[in-house]
Design a protein around this motif. Structure first.
Motif, PDB file in Angstrom:
ATOM      1  N   ASP A  84      31.532  -8.935 135.441  1.00 35.77           N
ATOM      2  CA  ASP A  84      31.794  -9.153 134.897  1.00 35.77           C
ATOM      3  C   ASP A  84      32.325  -7.814 134.241  1.00 35.77           C
ATOM      4  O   ASP A  84      31.458  -6.449 134.872  1.00 35.77           O
TER       5      ASP A  84
ATOM      6  N   GLN B 263      22.086  -7.695 125.978  1.00 34.44           N
ATOM      7  CA  GLN B 263      23.588  -7.705 125.533  1.00 34.44           C
ATOM      8  C   GLN B 263      24.489  -6.471 125.587  1.00 34.44           C
ATOM      9  O   GLN B 263      25.778  -6.290 124.652  1.00 34.44           O
ATOM     10  N   ARG B 264      23.317  -5.311 125.188  1.00 36.57           N
ATOM     11  CA  ARG B 264      23.964  -4.363 124.511  1.00 36.57           C
ATOM     12  C   ARG B 264      24.260  -3.340 125.688  1.00 36.57           C
ATOM     13  O   ARG B 264      24.691  -2.339 124.980  1.00 36.57           O
TER      14      ARG B 264
ATOM     15  N   GLU C  72      25.400  -2.936 118.492  1.00 33.31           N
ATOM     16  CA  GLU C  72      26.472  -4.231 118.493  1.00 33.31           C
ATOM     17  C   GLU C  72      27.786  -4.264 118.362  1.00 33.31           C
ATOM     18  O   GLU C  72      28.363  -4.894 118.734  1.00 33.31           O
ATOM     19  N   LYS C  73      28.339  -3.695 117.438  1.00 33.26           N
ATOM     20  CA  LYS C  73      29.790  -3.402 117.205  1.00 33.26           C
ATOM     21  C   LYS C  73      30.252  -2.710 117.793  1.00 33.26           C
ATOM     22  O   LYS C  73      31.954  -2.817 117.923  1.00 33.26           O
TER      23      LYS C  73
ATOM     24  N   VAL D  88      29.992  -2.150 121.189  1.00 32.23           N
ATOM     25  CA  VAL D  88      29.887  -3.417 122.416  1.00 32.23           C
ATOM     26  C   VAL D  88      31.248  -3.821 122.996  1.00 32.23           C
ATOM     27  O   VAL D  88      31.920  -4.067 123.934  1.00 32.23           O
ATOM     28  N   ARG D  89      32.230  -4.580 122.258  1.00 34.84           N
ATOM     29  CA  ARG D  89      32.840  -6.002 122.384  1.00 34.84           C
ATOM     30  C   ARG D  89      34.443  -4.372 122.931  1.00 34.84           C
ATOM     31  O   ARG D  89      35.563  -4.172 123.959  1.00 34.84           O
TER      32      ARG D  89
ATOM     33  N   GLU E 273      34.090  -3.429 126.350  1.00 36.66           N
ATOM     34  CA  GLU E 273      34.465  -3.728 127.068  1.00 36.66           C
ATOM     35  C   GLU E 273      35.925  -4.170 127.045  1.00 36.66           C
ATOM     36  O   GLU E 273      36.118  -3.730 128.806  1.00 36.66           O
ATOM     37  N   ARG E 274      36.482  -3.982 126.039  1.00 33.61           N
ATOM     38  CA  ARG E 274      37.948  -3.847 126.676  1.00 33.61           C
ATOM     39  C   ARG E 274      38.930  -2.895 126.881  1.00 33.61           C
ATOM     40  O   ARG E 274      39.098  -3.627 127.813  1.00 33.61           O
TER      41      ARG E 274
ATOM     42  N   GLN F 254      37.583  -2.926 130.819  1.00 37.68           N
ATOM     43  CA  GLN F 254      38.459  -4.112 131.784  1.00 37.68           C
ATOM     44  C   GLN F 254      39.805  -3.370 132.166  1.00 37.68           C
ATOM     45  O   GLN F 254      40.489  -3.829 133.188  1.00 37.68           O
TER      46      GLN F 254
END
Length: 381
Positions: free
Chosen positions: A65, A91-92, A247-248, A250-251, A254-255, A258
């Motif tokens: 991941d 998750q963070r 939290e805000k 993380v995504r 991740e992007r 990737q």
């Protein structure tokens, strides 16, 4: 036709240039002792290497991941509970290809080109160089009354030039200085009051010689923390680090991960899961640093290298060499060529006053450190 970007015009990382020259001399048979780079001389812990060997036999070398394996993210979360008493959801946590990738990801996810971000000077040169390459406005704050950035300095800097971000390290590279707890409380409170996003570099945690580690996360849950397995855990070449994110973010991280890195190396992630259980072995390495630190604190001033900051953490002595030279770059090259001892010139860490300073790493063996100081003494005489 060759096209050259201005991004490639960043200042060289002089420690790496010195290391390359030291390696060239070693290849020619010169008995070089390196005090130039922040690399433990010990290998990774036995359990780490055994886990990697098993994974290699099993062919466990592939993508994971983007944010890292669940096992390593859970292990890092457990480390925060056990070492700091701080609850961080797995998750963070983002696992990264060393802390270098973490800084890239943080800067890209948090700031836009032209945003002003403050760092302390002297400071780790990659901060400045990465941000400059990304088009950020690097605001270097010269250390004055203390060897760390204070809330008052932050407020004064922000008044002169509005800041979007602040990056600080404790323990710091190159000074080894640790931000006292009360000062960190004040600094983070001031950053929040001014609306400045904060990144805390905690890569030298667990190498604190004067007290207990305190993560910035214990004071402000919105701080971005970056750490690595390179220093205390003796895993420099494994290129494995991590970030703790609000939290805000993380995504967004991740992007970007990737596309830039796909994922951290699976082999290193599997091995790193074992690092947190190797404290007994790693604390023996730390005890050697304690002995090296005491040796350098005594011998360097005797040789004319005045300590410019308290050696509270990490494994560095940052010295004022103005009694010996007004050009630490030339001095470092001459010391390497003639005494076969490598150290880092201060320009890496302070582009303004760096010619007055040098950094000595004491991450090597005690015998090497003692021999290096003896060589320097004979060379100076």
């Amino acid at each position: 036709m060759v096209s050259l970007s201005r991004r490639g015009e960043v200042e060289p990382f002089h420690a790496m240039d010195i290391l390359a020259e030291a390696n060239r001399l070693k290849a020619q048979g010169a008995p070089v002792i390196s005090m130039a780079v922040g690399q433990p001389s010990d290998p990774a812990p036995v359990a780490v290497r055994e886990a990697a060997a098993r994974a290699l036999r099993d062919g466990r070398i592939g993508y994971t991941d983007a944010l890292g394996t669940a096992a390593l993210r859970e292990a890092i979360a457990g480390h925060y509970r056990e070492h700091y008493g701080v609850d961080v959801p797995a998750q963070r946590i983002a696992v990264t290809t060393g802390s270098s990738a973490a800084f890239n990801l943080a800067f890209l996810a948090m700031f836009d080109a032209g945003d002003a971000v403050a760092i302390a000077s002297p400071g780790y040169p990659a901060y400045r160089n990465i941000m400059a390459a990304l088009g950020l406005d690097v605001v270097e704050v010269e250390m004055e009354e203390a060897p760390y950035l204070t809330a008052c300095q932050l407020a004064a800097t922000h008044a002169r030039k509005p800041l979007r971000g602040l990056l600080f390290a404790s323990p710091a590279n190159p000074t080894g200085a640790i931000v006292p707890h009360a000062e960190m409380v004040a600094l983070l409170a001031e950053a929040r009051r001014l609306g400045i996003a904060v990144i805390s570099d905690e890569i030298y945690h667990r190498l604190n010689y004067v007290g207990l580690d305190a993560t910035a996360l214990s004071l402000d849950d919105d701080v971005i923390v970056i750490n690595s397995f390179s220093k205390y855990y003796c895993m420099t070449g494994w290129r494995i680090g991590w970030m703790v994110l609000p939290e805000k973010l993380v995504r967004a991280v991740e992007r970007i991960q990737q596309s830039l890195y796909i994922s951290p190396p699976e082999l290193s992630q599997i091995a790193a899961c074992e690092a947190f259980g190797a404290s007994a072995e790693l604390d023996r390495v730390k005890q050697r640093y304690v002995g090296n630190r005491e040796l350098l604190m005594r011998r360097l001033p005797e040789l004319g290298f005045a300590l410019a900051a308290p050696m509270d953490g990490a494994f560095y002595a940052f010295c004022d060499v103005s009694r010996l030279t007004n050009d630490s770059m030339a001095f470092a090259r001459k010391m390497l060529a003639e005494a076969h001892v490598a150290a880092t010139p201060g320009r890496d860490f302070d582009t303004g006053q760096g010619s007055r300073f040098m950094r000595f790493s004491y991450a090597g063996s005690h015998e090497d450190m003692a021999e290096a100081l003896d060589r320097i003494g004979r060379w100076l005489r």
